[in-house]
Design a protein around this motif. Structure first.
Motif: not given
Length: 328
Positions: A155-162
């Motif tokens: 979740t956090e990794r995808r949020r940072r990527d986004d």
């Protein structure tokens, strides 16, 4: 004496065989104990690895029902072994992503491997973004025995990527696409237009009298005004169009379709009319206006750069013609 001698020889031979058999049995028992101990150590090692690994482990049977999970799975999802055992795997995701993936893996032509993101569901019903790597285990006949899924909370990794993607492709002030994303979308529209022999219109929008507002009332007021301009522009164009801010008080829009020539002219007239209306910013009534230039594919250019330059020149013709108007 001969009989006693023969009997003694037989007794000695039998005793020797007995001692040899006992020794062989002891050696075999020793080896067996050693093998059992090594097997136990190996099993304990594997159990320790499964219990301490960061990825959640889910073992599913051929009917897509959960057989076993590890502690990391419980930490990620909040489900215990007892809560999910023998239950269908789609319990773990919204949209049946995992269930569909595992069903596809049942096909004989399948590679037996799937990897991807899914919308996971925790025990309390909340959502998270998960990443799963699924492998299929088959028996000697080729039938599915089990499937093993490694699940990670990303979740956090995808949020940072986004966040990184948005910072690279969107204007921070207005939230509109920036020059880079606009160019990418226009390039895609041009490729589509070439294949289907359709048209594309590019509208270059430059605000009139924005500098006096920015200089006279400060950059904060100017920024708030630009946000309102962006909002009004989005109200003029369709969802399938792209409106971007390419810098300062310059905006650009791109449209495609069958009637794009007339549609572009109607949109340009609406933009001029909308942006000529007063803006209420921090209890101040501000009036700016705009000049709009239109360029069309393939009449005015066949590349991103050529169309933007043509629209820019048309915008300056509108500005030189008295501002508050549009030009081709």
């Amino acid at each position: 004496r001969a009989q006693r001698s023969g009997t003694l020889m037989r007794v000695v031979a039998a005793s020797g065989l007995f001692v040899f058999a006992i020794a062989a049995l002891l050696i075999a028992l020793k080896r067996y104990e050693h093998a059992v101990r090594r097997l136990g150590e190996r099993e304990e090692h594997y159990r320790s690895v499964l219990e301490h690994m960061d990825e959640g482990l889910v073992v599913v049977d051929a009917d897509n029902r959960i057989v076993n999970v590890n502690p990391a799975f419980s930490a990620i999802t909040g489900f215990t072994q007892e809560e999910v055992e023998k239950r269908p795997v789609f319990l773990l995701s919204r949209g049946r992503t995992l269930d569909r993936a595992m069903s596809e893996l049942s096909a004989p032509s399948s590679s037996g491997h799937w990897e991807g993101d899914f919308e996971g569901v925790r025990a309390g019903g909340t959502s998270y973004t998960g990443h799963a790597v699924i492998s299929t285990l088959r028996n000697a006949s080729g039938d599915v025995r089990h499937r093993v899924a490694l699940i990670t909370d990303v979740t956090e990794r995808r949020r940072r990527d986004d966040d990184i993607w948005r910072q690279a492709n969107f204007d921070r002030l207005t939230g509109l696409p920036n020059r880079a994303l606009f160019a990418d979308r226009l390039d895609g529209m041009l490729r589509h237009a070439r294949r289907h022999q359709s048209s594309v219109a590019v509208l270059f929008i430059d605000l009139d009298r924005f500098k006096p507002v920015n200089d006279g009332f400060g950059h904060e007021i100017g920024d708030l005004l630009l946000r309102q301009v962006a909002h009004r522009l989005l109200g003029v164009f369709r969802d399938e169009d792209t409106v971007a801010r390419i810098g300062g008080d310059e905006f650009i829009a791109v449209m495609q379709g069958e009637d794009v020539e007339a549609g572009g002219e109607r949109a340009a007239a609406q933009v001029v009319e909308q942006l000529s209306q007063p803006f209420l910013v921090e209890e101040r009534s501000l009036q700016v206006g705009c000049s709009v230039g239109i360029a069309r594919f393939p009449v005015d250019g066949d590349s991103v750069e050529a169309l933007v330059n043509a629209a820019d020149r048309a915008m300056y013709r509108a500005k030189n013609g008295g501002r508050g108007r549009w030009s081709r």
